[in-house]
Each structure stands twice: as structure tokens, then as C-alpha cells.
Design an enzyme around this catalytic site. Structure first.
Site, PDB file in Angstrom:
ATOM      1  N   SER A 150       0.864  -1.193   0.000  1.00 10.89           N
ATOM      2  CA  SER A 150       0.000   0.000   0.000  1.00 10.89           C
ATOM      3  C   SER A 150       0.895   1.236   0.000  1.00 10.89           C
ATOM      4  CB  SER A 150      -0.841  -0.021   1.278  1.00 10.89           C
ATOM      5  OG  SER A 150      -1.511   1.206   1.458  1.00 10.89           O
ATOM      6  N   TYR A 163      -1.557  -0.751  10.711  1.00  9.06           N
ATOM      7  CA  TYR A 163      -1.647  -1.001   9.260  1.00  9.06           C
ATOM      8  C   TYR A 163      -0.316  -0.614   8.614  1.00  9.06           C
ATOM      9  CZ  TYR A 163      -3.706  -1.125   4.553  1.00  9.06           C
ATOM     10  OH  TYR A 163      -3.989  -1.419   3.242  1.00  9.06           O
TER      11      TYR A 163
HETATM   12  P1  NDP Z   1     -11.431  -6.157   0.201  1.00  5.54           P
HETATM   13  O1  NDP Z   1     -11.940  -6.001   1.601  1.00  5.54           O
HETATM   14  O2  NDP Z   1     -12.386  -5.997  -0.924  1.00  5.54           O
HETATM   15  O3  NDP Z   1     -10.705  -7.559   0.033  1.00  5.54           O
HETATM   16  C1  NDP Z   1     -10.048  -8.230   1.079  1.00  5.54           C
HETATM   17  C2  NDP Z   1      -9.984  -9.703   0.747  1.00  5.54           C
HETATM   18  O4  NDP Z   1      -9.290 -10.394   1.782  1.00  5.54           O
HETATM   19  C3  NDP Z   1     -11.368 -10.326   0.620  1.00  5.54           C
HETATM   20  O5  NDP Z   1     -11.392 -11.180  -0.498  1.00  5.54           O
HETATM   21  C4  NDP Z   1     -11.501 -11.152   1.885  1.00  5.54           C
HETATM   22  O6  NDP Z   1     -12.324 -12.279   1.639  1.00  5.54           O
HETATM   23  C5  NDP Z   1     -10.039 -11.561   2.108  1.00  5.54           C
HETATM   24  N1  NDP Z   1      -9.821 -12.005   3.473  1.00  5.54           N
HETATM   25  C6  NDP Z   1     -10.080 -11.317   4.606  1.00  5.54           C
HETATM   26  N2  NDP Z   1      -9.786 -12.081   5.677  1.00  5.54           N
HETATM   27  C7  NDP Z   1      -9.367 -13.285   5.205  1.00  5.54           C
HETATM   28  C8  NDP Z   1      -8.954 -14.486   5.821  1.00  5.54           C
HETATM   29  N3  NDP Z   1      -8.886 -14.609   7.159  1.00  5.54           N
HETATM   30  N4  NDP Z   1      -8.607 -15.550   5.042  1.00  5.54           N
HETATM   31  C9  NDP Z   1      -8.663 -15.435   3.690  1.00  5.54           C
HETATM   32  N5  NDP Z   1      -9.033 -14.296   3.051  1.00  5.54           N
HETATM   33  C10 NDP Z   1      -9.383 -13.243   3.799  1.00  5.54           C
HETATM   34  O7  NDP Z   1     -10.239  -5.096   0.091  1.00  5.54           O
HETATM   35  P2  NDP Z   1      -9.168  -4.766  -1.059  1.00  5.54           P
HETATM   36  O8  NDP Z   1      -9.419  -5.505  -2.294  1.00  5.54           O
HETATM   37  O9  NDP Z   1      -9.059  -3.300  -1.089  1.00  5.54           O
HETATM   38  O10 NDP Z   1      -7.838  -5.303  -0.353  1.00  5.54           O
HETATM   39  C11 NDP Z   1      -6.896  -6.149  -0.959  1.00  5.54           C
HETATM   40  C12 NDP Z   1      -5.489  -5.716  -0.536  1.00  5.54           C
HETATM   41  O11 NDP Z   1      -5.216  -4.421  -1.062  1.00  5.54           O
HETATM   42  C13 NDP Z   1      -5.265  -5.633   0.970  1.00  5.54           C
HETATM   43  O12 NDP Z   1      -4.015  -6.217   1.283  1.00  5.54           O
HETATM   44  C14 NDP Z   1      -5.229  -4.130   1.236  1.00  5.54           C
HETATM   45  O13 NDP Z   1      -4.432  -3.814   2.348  1.00  5.54           O
HETATM   46  C15 NDP Z   1      -4.602  -3.640  -0.064  1.00  5.54           C
HETATM   47  N6  NDP Z   1      -4.826  -2.232  -0.352  1.00  5.54           N
HETATM   48  C16 NDP Z   1      -6.088  -1.741  -0.594  1.00  5.54           C
HETATM   49  C17 NDP Z   1      -6.274  -0.393  -0.836  1.00  5.54           C
HETATM   50  C18 NDP Z   1      -7.619   0.212  -1.055  1.00  5.54           C
HETATM   51  O14 NDP Z   1      -7.723   1.460  -1.082  1.00  5.54           O
HETATM   52  N7  NDP Z   1      -8.666  -0.549  -1.235  1.00  5.54           N
HETATM   53  C19 NDP Z   1      -5.138   0.539  -0.883  1.00  5.54           C
HETATM   54  C20 NDP Z   1      -3.862  -0.087  -0.652  1.00  5.54           C
HETATM   55  C21 NDP Z   1      -3.725  -1.407  -0.406  1.00  5.54           C
HETATM   56  P3  NDP Z   1     -13.270 -13.030   2.713  1.00  5.54           P
HETATM   57  O15 NDP Z   1     -13.882 -11.977   3.575  1.00  5.54           O
HETATM   58  O16 NDP Z   1     -14.241 -13.750   1.831  1.00  5.54           O
HETATM   59  O17 NDP Z   1     -12.361 -13.965   3.446  1.00  5.54           O
END
Ligand code: NDP
Length: 255
Positions: A150, A163
Site C-alpha cells: 500500500s 496497518y
Molecule cells: P477487500 O476487503 O475488498 O478484500 C479483502 C480480501 O481479503 C477479501 O477477499 C476477503 O475475503 C479476504 N480475506 C479477509 N480475511 C481473510 C482471511 N482470514 N482468510 C482469507 N481471506 C481473507 O479489500 P481490497 O481488495 O481493497 O484489499 C486487498 C489488498 O489491497 C489488501 O491487502 C489491502 O491492504 C490492499 N490495499 C487496498 C487499498 C484500497 O484502497 N482498497 C489501498 C492499498 C492497499 P473473505 O472476507 O471472503 O475472506
């Protein structure tokens, strides 16, 4: 017609049930990879696998809570079992629970460390031997790990301390691993998204979520597909090219 760049390859994407992970899974499937979709929400994964299949791709849903070490390990084993190899690992699953030290519970800190750091380490550790094997034996002669960090891995801000800790740490881990694995032709890269419209902020309490949304209200956020593009670019380079880092901010983002 020339073959797709990732034809014959297998990718594992963590956090594939929404946001950046889902978009990345679609993108890698379009490039010809068979994709293991890992997350907890089985219904979402099944729907995505079906969409990918309808578009002529191949995907397999693997329900796993990767904060459970055994499930993280098993997700890698099941990828091998179902799709027979592993060429690309995208460590994307992550959570951002904002709040100051005074107003955040220790459980929220634990949840971030447990998913953004520990789970990523467990999946990576289980995957490395297979990625080395893929690099040695595949027609591409290269394998990939892409870690989703990020802008918070570069810039610390109040209310984001843990974070920041997880993402700054991930950047250091990625660089060390890159140096370890380059002789094996396993490329290790990092993508650092700015503000992307996903479900990430939905996990915040109402007041924190509103504050977070206010902070970005003046900017047009990135789409998950914009980050999937970056990841797709990295893993489709020929083996002589290693794109180690991509910082992708929203156009209006100052930090
Ligand atoms: P989302 O919340 O849409 O996606 C997060 C994903 O992680 C979901 O698919 C969720 O699926 C999965 N997840 C959460 N907990 C678990 C678990 N215990 N086991 C397996 N899977 C898990 O957010 P983003 O797509 O935005 O996030 C993706 C990445 O991008 C993250 O690492 C975030 O830090 C990073 N990021 C995002 C930014 C943004 O502005 N959106 C900016 C910078 C970085 P489920 O709940 O079905 O398990």
C-alpha cells in the site's frame, strides 16, 4: 493466433472474493492462467469461478481462513492437488482497521497482524518450494510472487500505525525474499496501491469509516482493475525482466 502469456501456468490469489483479489483473478485468467481462488466467502468464490469459466478460463474456489496456519498450508496443497502446479502467488488478502492507539482494541491490532503478516508468511512459506520447481520446469522458466502492500507501506499517518507496521514490514520482507529467490528465477515484487474503491473500508466502525471516506472524498478512487493491470503487467514479463515494485496512486492523491 499466439498463445496467451500465462497459458499452462497456475496462479493462487488470496483474498479473491472481492476487490483487488477478484479483479486480479479475472485478469490472470484472461492471460491464460488457471487460478486458485482463496478466501472465506465460498459463495463469492463460486460465483467468480463460474464467471471465469463462462469466459473460457479455468478457476477453482478454495474456501480458507488463511489466518489459521493449517488452512493457509492446505490452500497451497489444494492448489497443487486440483491444478497440479503453482507458478504465481499473489498475496493480496488484507485488512485495514484504522484508529488511534487509544481508541483501537488490541484485538483489532491482532487481526491486522494475523492476516496482513502472519497469514501471508504461512502461505508464502508453503508455496516457495513449488514456485522454485515451476521456475525450473515450466516453459516460462520463471515464477512470481506479488505482494500487495500500500502507499501505507511508504507513508505513515496517525490512526494507521499498525496497518503501517504491516505494510512497511511487508515491503522489507519482499525485498529480502527477492534477493534470496532471484537465483532460482522466482521473481518477487510488490504493488503499492493508493486509494482503491473496494470493500476495505466496510470493516471499519461507522465513525472511522466516515472519517476515512471524508479524507478521500475529493479524489476519484482507483478501480480494482487498475491494480489488477499492474499485477498482470508484472507477471507477464519475460524472464529477463523483473518489475520489483509498482506504486499506483489515484491521480488526485497527494500522499
Ligand atoms: P477487500 O476487503 O475488498 O478484500 C479483502 C480480501 O481479503 C477479501 O477477499 C476477503 O475475503 C479476504 N480475506 C479477509 N480475511 C481473510 C482471511 N482470514 N482468510 C482469507 N481471506 C481473507 O479489500 P481490497 O481488495 O481493497 O484489499 C486487498 C489488498 O489491497 C489488501 O491487502 C489491502 O491492504 C490492499 N490495499 C487496498 C487499498 C484500497 O484502497 N482498497 C489501498 C492499498 C492497499 P473473505 O472476507 O471472503 O475472506
Amino acid at each position: 493466433m499466439s498463445e496467451k502469456p500465462l497459458a499452462g501456468s497456475v496462479a493462487l490469489v488470496t483474498g479473491a472474493s472481492s476487490g483487488i483479489g477478484a479483479a486480479t483473478a479475472r485478469r490472470l485468467a484472461e492471460e491464460g492462467a488457471a487460478v486458485a481462488l482463496v478466501a472465506r466467502r465460498r459463495d463469492r468464490l463460486d460465483r467468480l469461478a463460474e464467471d471465469i469459466a463462462n469466459l473460457g478460463g479455468r478457476a477453482h474456489a478454495l474456501e480458507a481462513d488463511i489466518t489459521e496456519p493449517e488452512q493457509a498450508y492446505q490452500a497451497v496443497q489444494d492448489t497443487l492437488g486440483r491444478l497440479e502446479r503453482l507458478d504465481i502467488l499473489v498475496n493480496n488478502a488484507g485488512i485495514m482497521l484504522l484508529g488511534t492507539a487509544l481508541h483501537t482494541t488490541i484485538e483489532e491490532w491482532d487481526r491486522m497482524v494475523s492476516l496482513n503478516v502472519a497469514a501471508l508468511l504461512h502461505v508464502t512459506h508453503a508455496a516457495v518450494p513449488y514456485l522454485i520447481d515451476a521456475a525450473a520446469t515450466s516453459p516460462r522458466q520463471v515464477a512470481d510472487i506479488v505482494n500487495v502492500s500500500s502507499t501505507a507501506g511508504r507513508v505513515a499517518r496517525p490512526g494507521s500505525s499498525v496497518y503501517n507496521l504491516t505494510k512497511f514490514g511487508l515491503n522489507g520482507f519482499t525485498e529480502a525474499l527477492r534477493q534470496e529467490l532471484l537465483v532460482e528465477r522466482v521473481r518477487v515484487g510488490i504493488v503499492e496501491p493508493g486509494t482503491v474503491r473496494t470493500e476495505l473500508v466496510d470493516h471499519l466502525g461507522e465513525a472511522t469509516r466516515e472519517a476515512a471516506l471524508r479524507q478521500v472524498s475529493g479524489i476519484e478512487p482507483l478501480r480494482a482493475e487498475d491494480i489488477a493491470d499492474a499485477i498482470g503487467y508484472i507477471v507477464t514479463r519475460e524472464r529477463r525482466v523483473a518489475v520489483n515494485e509498482m506504486l499506483v496512486r489515484a491521480g488526485d492523491q497527494t500522499w
